[in-house]
Write a protein that holds these residues in place. Structure first.
Motif, PDB file in Angstrom:
ATOM      1  N   LEU A  94       0.829  -1.205   0.000  1.00 19.15           N
ATOM      2  CA  LEU A  94       0.000   0.000   0.000  1.00 19.15           C
ATOM      3  C   LEU A  94       0.864   1.257   0.000  1.00 19.15           C
ATOM      4  CD1 LEU A  94      -2.772  -1.000   2.595  1.00 19.15           C
ATOM      5  CD2 LEU A  94      -2.995  -0.877   0.108  1.00 19.15           C
ATOM      6  N   ALA A  95       1.933   1.246   0.795  1.00 20.19           N
ATOM      7  CA  ALA A  95       2.794   2.423   0.898  1.00 20.19           C
ATOM      8  C   ALA A  95       3.562   2.676  -0.404  1.00 20.19           C
ATOM      9  CB  ALA A  95       3.765   2.254   2.065  1.00 20.19           C
ATOM     10  N   LEU A  96       4.055   1.598  -1.027  1.00 21.67           N
ATOM     11  CA  LEU A  96       4.841   1.734  -2.251  1.00 21.67           C
ATOM     12  C   LEU A  96       3.977   1.820  -3.508  1.00 21.67           C
ATOM     13  CD1 LEU A  96       7.695  -0.869  -1.566  1.00 21.67           C
ATOM     14  CD2 LEU A  96       7.788   1.619  -1.294  1.00 21.67           C
ATOM     15  N   GLU A  97       2.669   1.536  -3.348  1.00 17.59           N
ATOM     16  CA  GLU A  97       1.744   1.470  -4.480  1.00 17.59           C
ATOM     17  C   GLU A  97       2.238   0.465  -5.517  1.00 17.59           C
ATOM     18  OE1 GLU A  97       1.177   5.538  -5.789  1.00 17.59           O
ATOM     19  OE2 GLU A  97      -0.539   5.720  -4.433  1.00 17.59           O
ATOM     20  N   ARG A  98       2.674  -0.690  -5.008  1.00 15.20           N
ATOM     21  CA  ARG A  98       3.112  -1.786  -5.859  1.00 15.20           C
ATOM     22  C   ARG A  98       2.110  -2.938  -5.747  1.00 15.20           C
ATOM     23  NH1 ARG A  98       8.685  -2.187  -6.972  1.00 15.20           N
ATOM     24  NH2 ARG A  98       9.510  -0.097  -7.376  1.00 15.20           N
ATOM     25  N   PRO A  99       2.014  -3.772  -6.788  1.00 16.97           N
ATOM     26  CA  PRO A  99       1.172  -4.968  -6.672  1.00 16.97           C
ATOM     27  C   PRO A  99       1.692  -5.893  -5.575  1.00 16.97           C
ATOM     28  CG  PRO A  99       1.733  -4.523  -8.971  1.00 16.97           C
ATOM     29  CD  PRO A  99       2.587  -3.616  -8.141  1.00 16.97           C
ATOM     30  N   LEU A 100       0.779  -6.528  -4.864  1.00 16.48           N
ATOM     31  CA  LEU A 100       1.132  -7.514  -3.850  1.00 16.48           C
ATOM     32  C   LEU A 100       0.910  -8.896  -4.442  1.00 16.48           C
ATOM     33  CD1 LEU A 100       1.892  -8.416  -0.974  1.00 16.48           C
ATOM     34  CD2 LEU A 100      -0.534  -8.213  -0.377  1.00 16.48           C
ATOM     35  N   LEU A 101       1.984  -9.666  -4.582  1.00 15.79           N
ATOM     36  CA  LEU A 101       1.902 -11.028  -5.079  1.00 15.79           C
ATOM     37  C   LEU A 101       1.843 -11.971  -3.882  1.00 15.79           C
ATOM     38  CD1 LEU A 101       2.080 -13.232  -7.271  1.00 15.79           C
ATOM     39  CD2 LEU A 101       4.574 -12.996  -7.167  1.00 15.79           C
ATOM     40  N   VAL A 102       0.751 -12.721  -3.788  1.00 15.16           N
ATOM     41  CA  VAL A 102       0.544 -13.620  -2.652  1.00 15.16           C
ATOM     42  C   VAL A 102       0.531 -15.057  -3.158  1.00 15.16           C
ATOM     43  CG1 VAL A 102      -0.920 -14.173  -0.681  1.00 15.16           C
ATOM     44  CG2 VAL A 102      -0.876 -11.843  -1.576  1.00 15.16           C
ATOM     45  N   LYS A 103       1.436 -15.863  -2.603  1.00 15.49           N
ATOM     46  CA  LYS A 103       1.488 -17.278  -2.952  1.00 15.49           C
ATOM     47  C   LYS A 103       1.144 -18.122  -1.735  1.00 15.49           C
ATOM     48  CE  LYS A 103       4.835 -17.235  -6.770  1.00 15.49           C
ATOM     49  NZ  LYS A 103       6.068 -17.873  -7.303  1.00 15.49           N
ATOM     50  N   GLY A 104       0.834 -19.366  -1.996  1.00 11.99           N
ATOM     51  CA  GLY A 104       0.491 -20.295  -0.929  1.00 11.99           C
ATOM     52  C   GLY A 104      -0.375 -21.400  -1.498  1.00 11.99           C
ATOM     53  N   GLU A 105      -0.455 -22.507  -0.792  1.00 14.44           N
ATOM     54  CA  GLU A 105      -1.272 -23.605  -1.297  1.00 14.44           C
ATOM     55  C   GLU A 105      -2.752 -23.214  -1.297  1.00 14.44           C
ATOM     56  OE1 GLU A 105      -2.314 -26.991   1.577  1.00 14.44           O
ATOM     57  OE2 GLU A 105      -0.289 -26.467   2.169  1.00 14.44           O
ATOM     58  N   PRO A 106      -3.559 -23.844  -2.151  1.00 20.47           N
ATOM     59  CA  PRO A 106      -4.988 -23.511  -2.203  1.00 20.47           C
ATOM     60  C   PRO A 106      -5.641 -23.636  -0.829  1.00 20.47           C
ATOM     61  CG  PRO A 106      -4.400 -24.936  -4.045  1.00 20.47           C
ATOM     62  CD  PRO A 106      -3.200 -24.878  -3.157  1.00 20.47           C
ATOM     63  N   GLY A 107      -6.552 -22.691  -0.544  1.00 21.27           N
ATOM     64  CA  GLY A 107      -7.294 -22.749   0.708  1.00 21.27           C
ATOM     65  C   GLY A 107      -6.649 -22.034   1.867  1.00 21.27           C
ATOM     66  N   THR A 108      -5.561 -21.278   1.611  1.00 19.00           N
ATOM     67  CA  THR A 108      -4.903 -20.562   2.710  1.00 19.00           C
ATOM     68  C   THR A 108      -5.389 -19.120   2.850  1.00 19.00           C
ATOM     69  OG1 THR A 108      -3.042 -20.168   1.196  1.00 19.00           O
ATOM     70  CG2 THR A 108      -2.815 -21.958   2.790  1.00 19.00           C
ATOM     71  N   GLY A 109      -6.389 -18.732   2.071  1.00 22.75           N
ATOM     72  CA  GLY A 109      -6.983 -17.404   2.254  1.00 22.75           C
ATOM     73  C   GLY A 109      -6.426 -16.325   1.360  1.00 22.75           C
ATOM     74  N   LYS A 110      -5.815 -16.693   0.232  1.00 19.99           N
ATOM     75  CA  LYS A 110      -5.238 -15.679  -0.648  1.00 19.99           C
ATOM     76  C   LYS A 110      -6.319 -14.784  -1.252  1.00 19.99           C
ATOM     77  CE  LYS A 110      -3.213 -18.697  -3.311  1.00 19.99           C
ATOM     78  NZ  LYS A 110      -3.699 -19.931  -2.624  1.00 19.99           N
ATOM     79  N   THR A 111      -7.364 -15.410  -1.768  1.00 16.96           N
ATOM     80  CA  THR A 111      -8.446 -14.638  -2.387  1.00 16.96           C
ATOM     81  C   THR A 111      -9.210 -13.824  -1.345  1.00 16.96           C
ATOM     82  OG1 THR A 111      -8.677 -16.327  -4.114  1.00 16.96           O
ATOM     83  CG2 THR A 111     -10.514 -14.805  -3.812  1.00 16.96           C
ATOM     84  N   LEU A 112      -9.455 -14.410  -0.190  1.00 19.62           N
ATOM     85  CA  LEU A 112     -10.175 -13.698   0.873  1.00 19.62           C
ATOM     86  C   LEU A 112      -9.396 -12.497   1.385  1.00 19.62           C
ATOM     87  CD1 LEU A 112     -11.633 -16.686   2.945  1.00 19.62           C
ATOM     88  CD2 LEU A 112     -12.833 -15.195   1.331  1.00 19.62           C
ATOM     89  N   LEU A 113      -8.065 -12.525   1.226  1.00 15.94           N
ATOM     90  CA  LEU A 113      -7.246 -11.383   1.651  1.00 15.94           C
ATOM     91  C   LEU A 113      -7.679 -10.120   0.919  1.00 15.94           C
ATOM     92  CD1 LEU A 113      -4.825 -10.066   3.083  1.00 15.94           C
ATOM     93  CD2 LEU A 113      -3.401 -10.870   1.177  1.00 15.94           C
TER      94      LEU A 113
END
Length: 279
Positions: free
Chosen positions: A27-46
């Protein structure tokens, strides 16, 4: 300039210090946040939780193998225009009627800052990530068919998820803030369960977590059950009025946890062998 608001999770989305730091850095840098992790760890809900915190719109973009960055900006619906020309429905001379903004186009054309969720970017071809960031860097786009130009007033907050099924280009990775969501340990999972099923007895929580992690630790599983599947399994247990579970071949609603035929066979084989396998 947009007021900087820190992300600290929500009542329905629990976080830790590392995840909050990654989000706030993006948010501070106004850069995209790339979130990885196995399915079901809440990436989309983030992304939903961030939109709730910032009190703004969430625009989802679910990536497929055929997705192109250009399609995310807009599409020209030539099929509808041809249909209208044949059946006389509307003025086909007005091409703007047939220009449909895509998720990226809507995010850039918005009057205020929005959250753009680019879900499962690793499904797209190798050119897509760099093409995507090129469009985001420009913060503007032109509709060739009409000559209309859209210039973003606010840079969207971009959350990109990946299931780590494909390597992403280095040039793309350099321009993102990165965070890997580890699978929750048992104590953190207990907190997550309490958020979704607050009335569940402590005894049953202990039992379902013990069974769940025993299953996840079985070495032959091709798809281990995830957080979302655990929550669904508990919901099924509650609806059926089941207040006690243990690891056995007749485990109730096993299909809520294991989703592959091979895993069901492996589960039965390993229980029949009387051993607890560890990965």
């Amino acid at each position: 300039m947009t007021e900087f608001r820190r992300f600290r999770g929500t009542l329905g989305y629990l976080t830790n210090d590392a995840l909050e730091a990654a989000v706030n850095c993006a948010l501070a840098l106004e850069r995209p946040l790339l979130v990885k992790g196995e399915p079901g760890t809440g990436k989309t809900l983030l992304a939903e939780a961030i939109a709730q915190t910032l009190e703004t719109e969430l625009i989802p973009w679910h990536v497929k193998s055929t997705t192109r960055a250009q399609d995310g900006l807009y599409v020209y619906d030539t099929v509808q225009r041809l249909y209208d020309s044949r059946f006389g429905d509307g003025d086909v001379r007005d091409i703007r009627r047939y220009i449909k903004l895509g998720p990226l186009g809507r995010a850039l054309a918005s009057e205020r800052r929005v959250i753009l969720l680019i879900d499962e970017i690793d499904k797209a071809d190798l050119e897509f990530p760099n093409d995507l960031l090129h469009e985001l860097d420009r913060m503007r786009f032109r509709v060739v068919e009409t000559g209309d130009e859209y210039v973003a007033k606010e840079r969207p907050v971009v959350i990109i998820t990946s299931n780590n099924e494909k390597e992403l280009p280095d040039a793309f990775l350099r321009r993102c803030v990165f965070h890997f969501i580890d699978f929750p340990d048992r104590e953190f999972m207990r907190q997550i369960v309490n958020v979704h099923h607050p009335e569940l007895s402590r005894a049953l929580v202990d039992q379902v977590l013990a069974v769940f992690y025993e299953i996840r630790n079985m070495s032959r599983l091709r798809k281990r059950p995830s957080t979302s599947e655990l929550i669904d399994w508990i919901a099924a247990l509650r609806k059926a009025g089941i207040d006690e579970v243990k690891l056995e071949q007749a485990l109730p609603f096993l299909g809520a946890l294991l989703k592959k035929e091979q895993d069901l066979v492996a589960y039965a084989d390993q229980l029949a062998g009387g051993r607890k396998y560890r990965s």
